[in-house]
Structures are given as structure tokens and as C-alpha cells.
Design an enzyme around this catalytic site. Sequence first.
Site, PDB file in Angstrom:
ATOM      1  N   ASP A  76       0.839  -1.198   0.000  1.00  0.00           N
ATOM      2  CA  ASP A  76       0.000   0.000   0.000  1.00  0.00           C
ATOM      3  C   ASP A  76       0.877   1.252   0.000  1.00  0.00           C
ATOM      4  OD1 ASP A  76      -2.396   1.339  -0.099  1.00  0.00           O
ATOM      5  OD2 ASP A  76      -2.651   1.399   2.078  1.00  0.00           O
ATOM      6  N   HIS A  79      -4.011  13.820   1.733  1.00  0.00           N
ATOM      7  CA  HIS A  79      -4.228  12.909   2.862  1.00  0.00           C
ATOM      8  C   HIS A  79      -2.995  12.894   3.758  1.00  0.00           C
ATOM      9  CE1 HIS A  79      -5.284   9.240   5.092  1.00  0.00           C
ATOM     10  NE2 HIS A  79      -4.101   8.757   4.761  1.00  0.00           N
ATOM     11  N   GLU A 106     -10.471   3.922   4.143  1.00  0.00           N
ATOM     12  CA  GLU A 106      -9.596   4.739   3.296  1.00  0.00           C
ATOM     13  C   GLU A 106     -10.006   4.547   1.837  1.00  0.00           C
ATOM     14  OE1 GLU A 106      -5.458   3.941   4.232  1.00  0.00           O
ATOM     15  OE2 GLU A 106      -5.535   5.401   5.878  1.00  0.00           O
ATOM     16  N   GLU A 115      -9.260   4.370  -1.745  1.00  0.00           N
ATOM     17  CA  GLU A 115      -8.047   4.141  -2.535  1.00  0.00           C
ATOM     18  C   GLU A 115      -8.407   3.438  -3.839  1.00  0.00           C
ATOM     19  OE1 GLU A 115      -4.662   2.454  -0.589  1.00  0.00           O
ATOM     20  OE2 GLU A 115      -5.263   3.139   1.417  1.00  0.00           O
ATOM     21  N   ASP A 155      -9.003   0.487   2.295  1.00  0.00           N
ATOM     22  CA  ASP A 155      -7.995   0.053   3.268  1.00  0.00           C
ATOM     23  C   ASP A 155      -8.522   0.389   4.669  1.00  0.00           C
ATOM     24  OD1 ASP A 155      -5.653  -0.652   4.560  1.00  0.00           O
ATOM     25  OD2 ASP A 155      -4.652   1.255   4.101  1.00  0.00           O
ATOM     26  N   ARG A 186      -7.584   3.455  13.707  1.00  0.00           N
ATOM     27  CA  ARG A 186      -6.716   4.616  13.957  1.00  0.00           C
ATOM     28  C   ARG A 186      -6.098   4.604  15.347  1.00  0.00           C
ATOM     29  NH1 ARG A 186      -5.718   5.766   8.871  1.00  0.00           N
ATOM     30  NH2 ARG A 186      -7.582   6.414   7.709  1.00  0.00           N
ATOM     31  N   GLN A 242      -3.329   2.182  15.161  1.00  0.00           N
ATOM     32  CA  GLN A 242      -2.298   2.749  14.283  1.00  0.00           C
ATOM     33  C   GLN A 242      -1.435   3.787  15.023  1.00  0.00           C
ATOM     34  OE1 GLN A 242      -3.993   4.498  10.758  1.00  0.00           O
ATOM     35  NE2 GLN A 242      -2.021   5.110   9.904  1.00  0.00           N
ATOM     36  N   LYS A 261      -4.074  -2.314  10.065  1.00  0.00           N
ATOM     37  CA  LYS A 261      -4.562  -2.412   8.693  1.00  0.00           C
ATOM     38  C   LYS A 261      -4.602  -3.839   8.154  1.00  0.00           C
ATOM     39  CE  LYS A 261      -3.105   2.261   7.643  1.00  0.00           C
ATOM     40  NZ  LYS A 261      -4.082   2.811   6.679  1.00  0.00           N
ATOM     41  N   THR A 282      -9.161  -5.690   3.983  1.00  0.00           N
ATOM     42  CA  THR A 282      -9.007  -4.735   2.889  1.00  0.00           C
ATOM     43  C   THR A 282      -9.955  -5.212   1.796  1.00  0.00           C
ATOM     44  OG1 THR A 282      -6.658  -4.470   3.428  1.00  0.00           O
ATOM     45  CG2 THR A 282      -7.385  -3.640   1.280  1.00  0.00           C
ATOM     46  N   GLU A 313      -9.922  12.341   8.538  1.00  0.00           N
ATOM     47  CA  GLU A 313      -9.797  13.690   7.983  1.00  0.00           C
ATOM     48  C   GLU A 313     -11.117  14.451   8.078  1.00  0.00           C
ATOM     49  OE1 GLU A 313      -7.422  13.343   4.052  1.00  0.00           O
ATOM     50  OE2 GLU A 313      -7.868  11.333   4.765  1.00  0.00           O
TER      51      GLU A 313
END
Length: 437
Positions: free
Chosen positions: A136, A143, A208, A210, A242, A246, A249, A262, A266, A382
Amino acid sequence: MLDATHDAALRSWVESANAPDSDFPVQNLPYGAFRRKGSDEPLRIGVAIGDQILDLKLARAQCPWGPGVDEWLAPLSEGQLKPLMAAPAATRRLMRSALSQALAEGSDQAPFLELCLLPQAQAEMAMPCAIGDYTDFFTGIHHATAVGKLFRPDNPLLPNYKWVPIAYHGRVSSLGVSPQAFVRPTGQSLPPGATEPRFGPSQRLDYELELGVFVGAGNALGEPMDMAQAEADWFGIVLLNDWSARDVQAWEYQPLGPFLAKSFATTISPWIVTREALEPFRAPFSRPAGDPQPLPYLDAPANRERGQIDIALQVLIQTEAMRAQGVAPAELSRSNFRDAYWSVAQMLAHHSSGGCNLQTGDLLGTGTQSGPLPGQGGSLLELSVGGKQPVALPGGETRSFLQDGDTLVLRAHCERAGARRIGFGECRGTVLPARAA
Ligand code: MN
């Protein structure tokens, strides 16, 4: 690079493919693996056309095909996409041309191929091929900056970002095809103000937005791809979510990057939109004034002329309450892959630059694609500014992070004057409650 298969006026004898808002007109022709819903038949490779699938096993058996086409239909009819993925660009174009002619209005193959269609609603989609490795990237600079600000307010973008296409190695075993339902992950995190970590269900579960790029032939160990090879060697693109924990993470990511935050799920969309189908939507690649130019191994005239791809991206959410009340998924954000800081060719060239061998069917995530403005974030982290500004949803609900029962839908399409609009279908995933402790 454009040929008769891209002609915007081309129509299909499969009527649903001619609807202006169809993701799969005859100009698209994406590949996917499927079986009849509820059956245990071996997987087959098909091509999406309108709301139908052309079954390539039946299609090979039902009618003759032009010179050179049957030998490439043979592995496809056995459920193997990789031989075509690894084939030279000329072969990929030959197959696209054959499929385009077969599915176009007036085709003399139509009476035979009518018997080879399966409604998409009656199919169960599967991974299009066995994926060896999944990496990834982090090509979305908006971002990277927005998330960097949350983690490091005074130092949002690390100094390597504008030089190195940053990436980490992901997990293949937990890749799934839309629609995927997955259990909320459990992990270690350090709550605000705490001095010791807790272990439990993630409380800051996120998505996410992507894209995923499938590698074509790949390269031999110790023989990096140059930019020209890299540009010629990607097979096609899917949507990719993805999913990210958080809280896990934030606690685990230094110094070696994401790991369990993660690796639990996915999701990708089932139809691979080919590089050839995306030809009309290529766009120039450039750096903002004042930014460093890519190092020579990541630079090429063709990349500057047409390295980017104009793909409009969209995220929608449907909570359990919305579903119960029959409320349609609500839009969370829009952005465009054109804004990525690194191109697809640069991802492949950089990945192989140290000698690493990419293999046919490897999957490269692009990283979260956020737009430059507030409200264009490709993740809840975000959009909710790290959980501080919950996002309002229809019916009075709000979200800072995902709750159990939430369904996320990613969509994408390409549109340009003079070209037929094409789409990617959807990438759908639902959060299930964490396992009981
Ligand atoms: Mn990611």
C-alpha cells in the site's frame, strides 16, 4: 493509443450497456472472476457488459473467434486471468478489440453470445486472481498532509515525502472482494491521557478511499523496471478500501509503520478496469512550483505528458438505522485520482528500483485519495478532524468513526468530452461487531 474500441458512438447489442449512466458500456470491458450465486462451480473469468456478465468459458465454446484470440480465451475459460495479465500490451489490445467487436451492435457473434450472458445480480464475484503480494502506497499528498497534521501538528509532511513514493507491505490473507463484511478488529491502543495501553475492540475504526493497481508481467529479481517498462506493465485498476483502526495505528506505527491497524480487512471491487480502457482519461503529470522534480529513475517524458489518470472518486455511507428506514447511502466525500502526488508508473518503478521482483497479479494500493479542500478527505479521520468534528448524516446521526452495522460504498468513474463515460462498479463493505471477549 486510442483505437476503434474507444469510439464514443459505439453501442452494444446488450441494451443495458447503452444506458448513459452504465458503468460498463462496451468501451469499458473489465475482467472479473465469478460463479453462479449459491453454486460451487469452479470460478470463471467474465467481462462486465451493462448489467450482465459475458461468460468467457461459454463464449469460447459457442462461436468462432478471430485469429490468435482462441489461444488467449483458453486460459480465461479455465478461470485463469494471469496469462492475459502477463501478456504483452499488443495481446491485451487484441483481446479488447475482439471482445469489443463481439459485443458491439451488429456483431454476427451476437446470436451465439446472447446464450453466454449471466445477470450480474445472479453472480457471486471472487478475487480476480491469486494475489502474491500486496503493497500500500501513500500517494495522496492531501491525505498525507491532513493526517500528518493530526499526528504531528508542527511537522505534517515528513521530508522524504516529496522524494520517495512511500509504502508499506500489506497483508494478502485478509483481502476480500466486495461485498465484504468483517469483524471490528481488537487491538492495543493508548487512550488519551493514559500512561498504559488498553487491549480491546478498536474505538476509532475508519475507511480509506483508494485505488488498487494490478501488476502485469512484473520483473525479474535484481532487474528493476525503468519508467517505460513500468508504464507498460500495469494491467488495470480496482477500487480499494484500506480499513484502518486509527487508535491501534497511532500507538503501533512508529518506528516500522502500520501493522495490525490495517491487516484485519481490505476490500476491493471485483471488476478490473484495464489500462487500455483508461486510455482516454490520461492527464499530464506535474509538480507544483517549488517542489522537487522526481529523481531521474522516476521521471520520463511519457509520464510528464500523460502519467496521471482522471478518475472521479466518491465515498458513501449507509448506517444500520438508515438501512432500516430505507434511506439510500449518503455521500461523505468526492476527490480525484488526478491529484495523486505519484503516478502508477512511478509506484511500479520505485517498488522494483531496489531489485525487488514484482509478480503478475501483485496488488499495489495507491494510498488514500483526498482532495485539496476540507470536506474532500478520503477517510473519517480527515472529515471529522481526528474525531473532533463529527460528520452529520441524514436522519440526525453523526459519525466521528465507524460504528457496527455501517456500510461504506466506494465508487469511481471517468468522464471526458468526446469519450464514453466508464465506471468501476462499487466497493462495498460492512462492519460487524467485535468478537465477544
Ligand atoms: Mn492505506
